[in-house]
Scaffold this motif. Sequence first.
Motif, mmCIF file in Angstrom:
data_model
loop_
_atom_site.group_PDB
_atom_site.id
_atom_site.type_symbol
_atom_site.label_atom_id
_atom_site.label_comp_id
_atom_site.label_asym_id
_atom_site.label_seq_id
_atom_site.Cartn_x
_atom_site.Cartn_y
_atom_site.Cartn_z
ATOM 1 N N GLU A 94 63.712 87.360 71.917
ATOM 2 C CA GLU A 94 63.904 88.436 73.031
ATOM 3 C C GLU A 94 62.284 88.795 73.250
ATOM 4 O O GLU A 94 62.205 89.829 73.069
ATOM 5 N N ASP A 97 57.618 89.990 71.284
ATOM 6 C CA ASP A 97 57.860 91.304 70.468
ATOM 7 C C ASP A 97 58.976 91.282 69.405
ATOM 8 O O ASP A 97 58.855 91.634 68.234
ATOM 9 N N ALA A 98 60.114 90.655 69.584
ATOM 10 C CA ALA A 98 61.191 90.538 68.999
ATOM 11 C C ALA A 98 60.832 89.370 67.900
ATOM 12 O O ALA A 98 61.378 89.571 66.578
ATOM 13 N N LEU A 233 62.994 89.344 81.780
ATOM 14 C CA LEU A 233 64.033 88.866 81.411
ATOM 15 C C LEU A 233 63.785 88.838 79.860
ATOM 16 O O LEU A 233 64.883 88.480 79.217
ATOM 17 N N ARG A 234 62.680 88.868 79.233
ATOM 18 C CA ARG A 234 62.471 88.829 77.919
ATOM 19 C C ARG A 234 62.777 87.666 77.083
ATOM 20 O O ARG A 234 63.959 87.412 76.495
ATOM 21 N N ASN A 258 69.130 86.233 76.367
ATOM 22 C CA ASN A 258 70.175 86.417 77.458
ATOM 23 C C ASN A 258 70.279 85.063 78.465
ATOM 24 O O ASN A 258 69.306 84.517 78.395
#
Lengths: 371, 371
Positions: A94, A97-98, A233-234, A258
Motif C-alpha cells: 500500500e 510507506d507500507a 490509490l496507494r 486494493n
Amino acid sequence: MADTTDPRLTPLAASLPATVPFVGPETMERQRGTPFAARLGANESAFGPSPRAIAALRDATPEMWQYADPEAHDLRHAMAAHHGIAPAHIMLGEGIDALLGNLVRLLIAPGDAVVTSAGAYPTFNYHVTGFGGTLHMVPYAGDHEDPAALIARAAEVGAKLIYLANPDNPMGSHHPATTIQTMIDAVPDGCLLILDEAYVDLAPDGTAPALDPTSTSVIRMRTFSKAHGLAGLRIGYAIGPAPLIAAFERVRNHFGVNRAAQVAALAALADPDWLPHVRAQVVDSRAALSRIAADNGLTALPSATNFVTIDCGQDGAFARRVLTALLDHGIFARMPGVPPHDRCIRITCGPADAMAAFAAALPRALAAAQD
Amino acid sequence: MADTTDPRLTPLAASLPATVPFVGPETMERQRGTPFAARLGANESAFGPSPRAIAALRDATPEMWQYADPEAHDLRHAMAAHHGIAPAHIMLGEGIDALLGNLVRLLIAPGDAVVTSAGAYPTFNYHVTGFGGTLHMVPYAGDHEDPAALIARAAEVGAKLIYLANPDNPMGSHHPATTIQTMIDAVPDGCLLILDEAYVDLAPDGTAPALDPTSTSVIRMRTFSKAHGLAGLRIGYAIGPAPLIAAFERVRNHFGVNRAAQVAALAALADPDWLPHVRAQVVDSRAALSRIAADNGLTALPSATNFVTIDCGQDGAFARRVLTALLDHGIFARMPGVPPHDRCIRITCGPADAMAAFAAALPRALAAAQD
C-alpha cells in the motif's frame, strides 16, 4: 481529542510521540478556510495518470465488491516482464510507506541500529522509531546524500538497515548509477540497503543501477504514486532477493493492495506513451520553476525529480516565512526540515496554470517574508 | 520462490510461519485453469455497492493523482453524524484487517495473553502471533461463541485483548445486544474487548449494543466490505474511547486509506436506500440456501450474516470432500477449520444466478464426496 494515554499500550507504543506526525494539505485548507489555488507540496503528479489507467478504473468500478487478488498475480507478472526479472523478486504494498513499515518490522528489533541521512524521508524514520530502532543520522554532503559516509557509519554502528533515496527527496539531487552500485557493493555483511527509487522514473538515464535482484545487499523501492500519477490509490513495490521478498508474507496485510490500485497500475504499465509524456512535462515545469526562481533573485537547485528545491538565499527562519506566506497566498508547498537545507522551499512540478499561480504568489511571499 | 530464510530477520520475524497464510480465489482459479462459476467463499456482497458509490468513484477517477486526506475528515465526520458520536471516537483503516494489526501492535508485547475462540477469525490470530502474543483459545458453546467463557479465560490468564465477532464468522450465529452488553460490562481491568461487527449491518435489529464510545472496555470494528459491497477498496473503521483511537496515530500508515475508498464510502453512507435493499436480498438468498441444503438432506444453520453455514451431517473429512468437489464444480466456497464446526461448509449469499449454480453443483459434490 483527549490527550491522555491509554494505560494498556505496550511500553514501546507508550514511548512513541502522541502527536500526529503527518499533516495533509486538506487539514491546512480547513484551517485557512479556503482551498489552495495550487497543490505543489506533496510531489504528486498533477499531469495525472495514463488515460488508459483512468479508463480501466472506470470500467472496473462495478467490481469493487470483490476483494482484490492478494497475490496481485497479473500485475506482479506484468511488472516482472517489464523489469525482466522473476515475480518472486517483487512485493507489492500500500505505497512505499507500507513496504518500509513492514521491512522495518521484519529486520529491526528494539535497539537495532539504522543509518539514514539527516533530513531525509521522515516516514522511514517514523517506522524505525515505531519498532524501537535506533536512528543514526549522517549529514548530507552539500545538497547530496553521502553514500560513502552512510556506509562508513553503518559499519561503525553495526547497522541492520541503511536508507538512501536516489534521486533524493527533499533536495532533488541524484547520484549516477555507478556511485550507487559502488555503495551497494560496499554494504556491510548483515546489513541491507533500502534504495528508495520513488522518483527514478523522472531522473536522467543512467541514474538507476541495473537490477540485480539476487543481490542480498539491497532492496529497491518503486511506486506508481509519482511519475505514474496514482498516489491516491496507494500502490508501490519492492524488488529484492527472493527470501527477503517472501518474508513479507509473514507480516503484511495480505488483502491490503486494493482492487482499484491493481487495475489502474496494470493499465498504466501497459501504456508505453504516458511516462515519456510526463517526463517531457516535468522537464518543462522544472525549467519554468527555475525561471520563476531566477526572476525573483533566487536559485533553483538542479532536479532529477518532479519537484524543484529553491534556495531562498537566507536562513531557515526566512525560508519558513516564505513558505508560510506562500501558504497564505494559496500555494501548498513544503520545505526541508533540517539545516542547512531549510534555507530552501520545495515546489512540485505542475501544469502551466499551477506554475502561473506560483509565479504570481512568490514575489508577494518574498515581500511578506522580508518584513 | 526460495524457501531459505533471510538471516537478518529479527528473532520474532524468523519465528513466524514462512507459508502464505491466505490463499485467494484467484490463486485457486489459476491452479484449476478456469474461473469459478460462482464466487461464494469470501462473504463479499455480489449485490454490489450503492449506485451512488459507483457513480462517485467513476467521477473521481481523474483525481487519483492526489494523495487522499490522511485524516479522512469529510468521511469521518459523516460517519460521526451517522452514528451520533464525536469524530474523535472513529479511526479508519485499510479494512478491519489493518485496524486489527495496528491494535495488536499497540497493546501486545511478546508474551502478552490474548483470548479468542477456537475457529474464529484467523487474521486476528495472524496479527497476535505476528507481534509475539500468546493465544488462548476458548471453545464455542455449540455453534455460538461463548462470551462468559471468554471473559472467564481472560481473567484467568490476565489477557490484554479478547476477540469476539458478533455476528460470528464462520458459523453465522449471533448473540443479542443484551448478552454482548453484559460481556462488555464484565471485561477485566487492563483488558480490551475487540467486538468485530463486520456483519452487524446484516443482523436482526437488537444485535448491536448501543454505542458508548467513552467505555474503555471495548473497541468496535465495522466495515464497508460486507453490506456496503466495497471489499475491493479496503476501508473499515474502529469506534472506541478517544485516547485509544488517538493511539493509532503512533503506528498507522497515515496515507493508507486510499482516495477511491474514501470517495466511495462517503457516497455509500449518503444513500439511505442501499442497505435495506441489500438486507432484503440477503434474506432472500439465505432462504434460497436453506432450501438448497434441505433439498439435499442437509441442514442450514440460522444466519445473521450474508452467508449460510451448512451442516453436511458427517465429519470434517466428509465436509472437506464436499468442499473440494464444489470447487471442482466451479463453486468458490470455504469451510470452518476447527472441529466440530468443520462438519460444515460456508456459502456466501448472492444473486439468483449464483444460487442456481450452487444448487446445480451441490448434489454432484455430495455424490462425489460419498465415493
